[in-house]
Design an enzyme around this catalytic site. Structure first.
Site, PDB file in Angstrom:
ATOM      1  N   ASP A  31       0.851  -1.197   0.000  1.00 35.69           N
ATOM      2  CA  ASP A  31       0.000   0.000   0.000  1.00 35.69           C
ATOM      3  C   ASP A  31       0.886   1.247   0.000  1.00 35.69           C
ATOM      4  O   ASP A  31       1.886   1.320   0.721  1.00 35.69           O
ATOM      5  CB  ASP A  31      -0.912  -0.010   1.239  1.00 35.69           C
ATOM      6  N   HIS A 104     -10.614  -5.802  -3.323  1.00 31.16           N
ATOM      7  CA  HIS A 104      -9.300  -5.996  -2.707  1.00 31.16           C
ATOM      8  C   HIS A 104      -9.457  -6.270  -1.226  1.00 31.16           C
ATOM      9  O   HIS A 104     -10.469  -5.923  -0.617  1.00 31.16           O
ATOM     10  CB  HIS A 104      -8.403  -4.768  -2.908  1.00 31.16           C
ATOM     11  N   HIS A 106      -6.986  -5.903   2.469  1.00 30.18           N
ATOM     12  CA  HIS A 106      -5.772  -5.377   3.084  1.00 30.18           C
ATOM     13  C   HIS A 106      -5.212  -6.436   4.031  1.00 30.18           C
ATOM     14  O   HIS A 106      -5.973  -7.028   4.811  1.00 30.18           O
ATOM     15  CB  HIS A 106      -6.077  -4.149   3.946  1.00 30.18           C
TER      16      HIS A 106
HETATM   17  P1  5GP Z   1      -9.695   1.183   0.390  1.00 35.19           P
HETATM   18  O1  5GP Z   1      -9.697   2.549   1.011  1.00 35.19           O
HETATM   19  O2  5GP Z   1     -10.490   1.168  -0.893  1.00 35.19           O
HETATM   20  O3  5GP Z   1     -10.060   0.074   1.329  1.00 35.19           O
HETATM   21  O4  5GP Z   1      -8.175   0.864   0.039  1.00 35.19           O
HETATM   22  C1  5GP Z   1      -7.505   1.436  -1.030  1.00 35.19           C
HETATM   23  C2  5GP Z   1      -6.047   1.494  -0.663  1.00 35.19           C
HETATM   24  O5  5GP Z   1      -5.318   1.750  -1.856  1.00 35.19           O
HETATM   25  C3  5GP Z   1      -5.661   2.608   0.327  1.00 35.19           C
HETATM   26  O6  5GP Z   1      -5.110   2.035   1.509  1.00 35.19           O
HETATM   27  C4  5GP Z   1      -4.644   3.453  -0.443  1.00 35.19           C
HETATM   28  O7  5GP Z   1      -3.562   3.879   0.367  1.00 35.19           O
HETATM   29  C5  5GP Z   1      -4.181   2.493  -1.539  1.00 35.19           C
HETATM   30  N1  5GP Z   1      -3.756   3.159  -2.757  1.00 35.19           N
HETATM   31  C6  5GP Z   1      -4.410   4.173  -3.415  1.00 35.19           C
HETATM   32  N2  5GP Z   1      -3.716   4.532  -4.506  1.00 35.19           N
HETATM   33  C7  5GP Z   1      -2.606   3.730  -4.550  1.00 35.19           C
HETATM   34  C8  5GP Z   1      -1.510   3.636  -5.457  1.00 35.19           C
HETATM   35  O8  5GP Z   1      -1.403   4.354  -6.458  1.00 35.19           O
HETATM   36  N3  5GP Z   1      -0.572   2.693  -5.184  1.00 35.19           N
HETATM   37  C9  5GP Z   1      -0.647   1.885  -4.090  1.00 35.19           C
HETATM   38  N4  5GP Z   1       0.349   0.995  -3.912  1.00 35.19           N
HETATM   39  N5  5GP Z   1      -1.675   1.942  -3.215  1.00 35.19           N
HETATM   40  C10 5GP Z   1      -2.635   2.866  -3.445  1.00 35.19           C
END
Ligand code: 5GP
Ligand code: ZN
Length: 118
Positions: A31, A104, A106
């Site tokens: 992340d 996804h 985590h």
């Molecule tokens: P969500 O908030 O949808 O559960 O998780 C999305 C995750 O994607 C977040 O923890 C955020 O930090 C990560 N993320 C967003 N953009 C990018 C990126 O360009 N590269 C990487 N490696 N992670 C990203």
């Protein structure tokens, strides 16, 4: 593949990422904004669903990919850095604070997590 989906662009190599593990259909990468010393995202390479809400487990391919994602979770948590425990999280929708609408999970490790989550 959705052109404006960040994770589709990562899978396509258009956005650089630090891969940790991969199979034919699943990619695990770090992340960009880690919430723990180890913070790994596990995603299907193909945009099969926006989240668990629309993942169709009656579709055998989607069910296989979900199983493959969990297999990758098991693989990336085998190391010593995960021996003291870890957390698997899936943020869903607005209240769940989901920010990327490409299925996804985590994987978080390397510190003691609070409960209940904030
Ligand atoms: P969500 O908030 O949808 O559960 O998780 C999305 C995750 O994607 C977040 O923890 C955020 O930090 C990560 N993320 C967003 N953009 C990018 C990126 O360009 N590269 C990487 N490696 N992670 C990203
Ligand atoms: Zn996508």
């Amino acid at each position: 593949m959705s052109g404006d989906c960040i994770f589709c662009r990562i899978v396509a190599g258009e956005i650089p990422s630090q891969a940790v593990s991969e199979t034919d259909r699943v990619l695990a990468f770090r992340d960009i904004n880690p919430a723990a010393p180890h913070h790994i995202l596990v995603v299907p390479k193909r945009h099969i669903a926006d989240s668990l809400v629309d993942l169709n487990l009656d579709d055998s391919e989607q069910a296989d990919i979900w199983a493959e994602m969990i297999r990758v979770v098991q693989t990336v948590t085998k190391g010593v850095d995960f021996s003291n425990g870890w957390r698997l999280v899936s943020n869903i929708g607005d209240d769940g604070r989901q920010s990327v609408y490409h299925l996804h999970v985590h994987v978080l490790a390397g510190r003691l997590f609070g409960w209940p989550p904030g």
